[in-house]
Design a protein around this motif. Structure first.
Motif, PDB file in Angstrom:
ATOM      1  N   UNK A 242       6.024  -5.171  13.676  1.00  0.00           N
ATOM      2  CA  UNK A 242       6.045  -6.563  13.226  1.00  0.00           C
ATOM      3  C   UNK A 242       4.649  -7.004  12.781  1.00  0.00           C
ATOM      4  N   UNK A 243       3.638  -6.643  13.566  1.00  0.00           N
ATOM      5  CA  UNK A 243       2.264  -7.035  13.227  1.00  0.00           C
ATOM      6  C   UNK A 243       1.840  -6.434  11.885  1.00  0.00           C
ATOM      7  N   UNK A 244       2.162  -5.172  11.678  1.00  0.00           N
ATOM      8  CA  UNK A 244       1.822  -4.501  10.421  1.00  0.00           C
ATOM      9  C   UNK A 244       2.493  -5.186   9.244  1.00  0.00           C
ATOM     10  N   UNK A 245       3.771  -5.485   9.395  1.00  0.00           N
ATOM     11  CA  UNK A 245       4.531  -6.135   8.337  1.00  0.00           C
ATOM     12  C   UNK A 245       3.996  -7.533   8.045  1.00  0.00           C
TER      13      UNK A 245
ATOM     14  N   UNK B 105       0.989  -8.589   8.428  1.00  0.00           N
ATOM     15  CA  UNK B 105      -0.266  -8.453   7.692  1.00  0.00           C
ATOM     16  C   UNK B 105      -0.010  -8.153   6.218  1.00  0.00           C
ATOM     17  N   UNK B 106       0.961  -7.264   5.973  1.00  0.00           N
ATOM     18  CA  UNK B 106       1.305  -6.910   4.591  1.00  0.00           C
ATOM     19  C   UNK B 106       1.782  -8.130   3.820  1.00  0.00           C
ATOM     20  N   UNK B 107       2.650  -8.905   4.439  1.00  0.00           N
ATOM     21  CA  UNK B 107       3.185 -10.102   3.779  1.00  0.00           C
ATOM     22  C   UNK B 107       2.086 -11.129   3.548  1.00  0.00           C
ATOM     23  N   UNK B 108       1.216 -11.313   4.552  1.00  0.00           N
ATOM     24  CA  UNK B 108       0.086 -12.233   4.385  1.00  0.00           C
ATOM     25  C   UNK B 108      -0.692 -11.863   3.133  1.00  0.00           C
ATOM     26  N   UNK B 109      -0.954 -10.576   2.999  1.00  0.00           N
ATOM     27  CA  UNK B 109      -1.780 -10.110   1.893  1.00  0.00           C
ATOM     28  C   UNK B 109      -1.065 -10.315   0.562  1.00  0.00           C
ATOM     29  N   UNK B 110       0.184  -9.840   0.481  1.00  0.00           N
ATOM     30  CA  UNK B 110       0.912  -9.870  -0.787  1.00  0.00           C
ATOM     31  C   UNK B 110       1.206 -11.290  -1.252  1.00  0.00           C
TER      32      UNK B 110
END
Lengths: 213, 213
Positions: free
Chosen positions: A70-73, A75-80
């Motif tokens: 969940x944390x990885x995802x 972060x990815x969404x925050x970035x994108x």
DNA sequence: GAGAAACCGTACCATGAGTACAGTTTTGGA
DNA sequence: TCCAAAACTGTACTCATGGTACGGTTTCTC
């Protein structure tokens, strides 16, 4: 959190991370129930005692796996979706850019998307305790809420052509991605995930973009 | 095949059917790897010897489960999309009617959709032999082709407003359904499946229906 | 009533989760 | 540099489950 790089952890933390990474790959390929601790520790290069030093039992392993995923995802969404907002002031254009970025990110994965851990757990719900199921449910709710917020911003500027429930449109993205991951894996055709995200993008355009001419 | 009712089978066939039904429910709740033969036979009320009389091993059980699942789904689709064609001569209207029927069918399931067996297997691919994986892949291809044929008929009459790849739109339905099943189960909210099918229906309208006024 | 189909009973092996607990090495800090 | 905590190793179990083997028994069908 306080530094740009990961906060330096002890050696144990590195081992934990290695175990989680190996276990996640195994779970996505065979399911949690069929993933044996033995094979995980064999690949990680430690003993059973070493494993149980880090994780109380298999369920504790699952819990940490989900947290990590969940944390990885997140972060990815925050970035994108942050990047999309940087690139356009119009909320619709920003979202369309982000979706394109998301599609590209998925297309760039070397061997295709390894799978969604939440989906994997969903199809083995009975194996997990309430805490883990609450964790997966909350993460899905959070992602849906994130997309919903974006859509609110879009609808405020571009009224939808057809009456649509924005909650449903927000849910739709997660559904498409999860469904496309399954199709990619089942057909052994990684490209399908990217294409599904792009077709969802077309739908968003049709819903909110003003008709040409 | 030759009669309207199921061709009468021996007693063994009924037992096989019972085993398959129980096993499918268990697999959808806990995954194949975590489904024990012991619990299946306990619920079916027969012994281990009895089980192995019907199925060579656990993989043979999986194979028959998939065949059964695919056949059931095929029949459902035949009925729903056939019914749509009966109710309207316009291919677009027929498809929209069918999607509404599909959404209603899913909403009428007593405890929500029990889960997609293909998705469950996809997340445990390593546990199954090539034959089973080929079976799931072929069924997905068949369903996609079915939807693609329908879309061809629609596009011939109603040219899409925006250039879209019809293969991708066809894939989209399976993706949405599979993704929505996962979301329904994860959030414990069966209604979401129906709503996702209806939002897909809105997208189809936006793609092909002529703009109002 | 004979033979095939559909089972039951029992015994056995291998694997994997999990427990217990004592011993050993490695690491970081005073 | 030394000490205590952290990070393991090793051994030795228990228990559940998948799967095999095989002989015996019931039940259906012609």
């Amino acid at each position: 959190m306080s530094t740009v790089l990961e906060t330096p952890k002890g050696k144990g933390e590195a081992t934990r991370e290695r175990i989680l990474e190996i276990a996640e790959a195994a779970v996505l390929a065979k399911g949690f129930g069929a993933t044996s601790i033995e094979e995980v520790i064999a690949e990680a290069g430690l003993t059973k005692s070493g494993f149980f030093y880090h994780f109380k039992d298999k369920n504790a392993l699952a819990r940490e796996m989900v947290r990590r995923y969940v944390a990885t995802n997140d972060r990815l969404f925050d970035e994108i979706f942050g990047r999309g907002q940087q690139l356009s002031d119009d909320p619709l254009q920003a979202f369309l850019i982000s979706l394109k970025l998301l599609a590209e990110t998925m297309a760039d994965l070397p061997n295709g998307h390894p799978g969604c851990l939440i989906a994997s757990i969903c199809y083995q719900e009975r194996l997990f305790d309430r805490e883990i199921r609450d964790l997966t449910a909350q993460s899905v709710r959070d992602w849906n809420a994130r997309f919903r917020t974006i859509l609110d911003g879009i609808a405020a500027v571009h009224p939808p052509r057809e009456p649509v429930d924005l909650d449903d449109v927000a849910d739709m993205l997660s559904c498409i991605v999860d469904g496309a991951i399954i199709m990619s894996k089942t057909l052994n055709d990684p490209g399908r995930l990217e294409r599904q995200i792009m077709i969802f993008r077309s739908c968003i355009k049709l819903m909110f973009a003003p008709p040409l001419s």
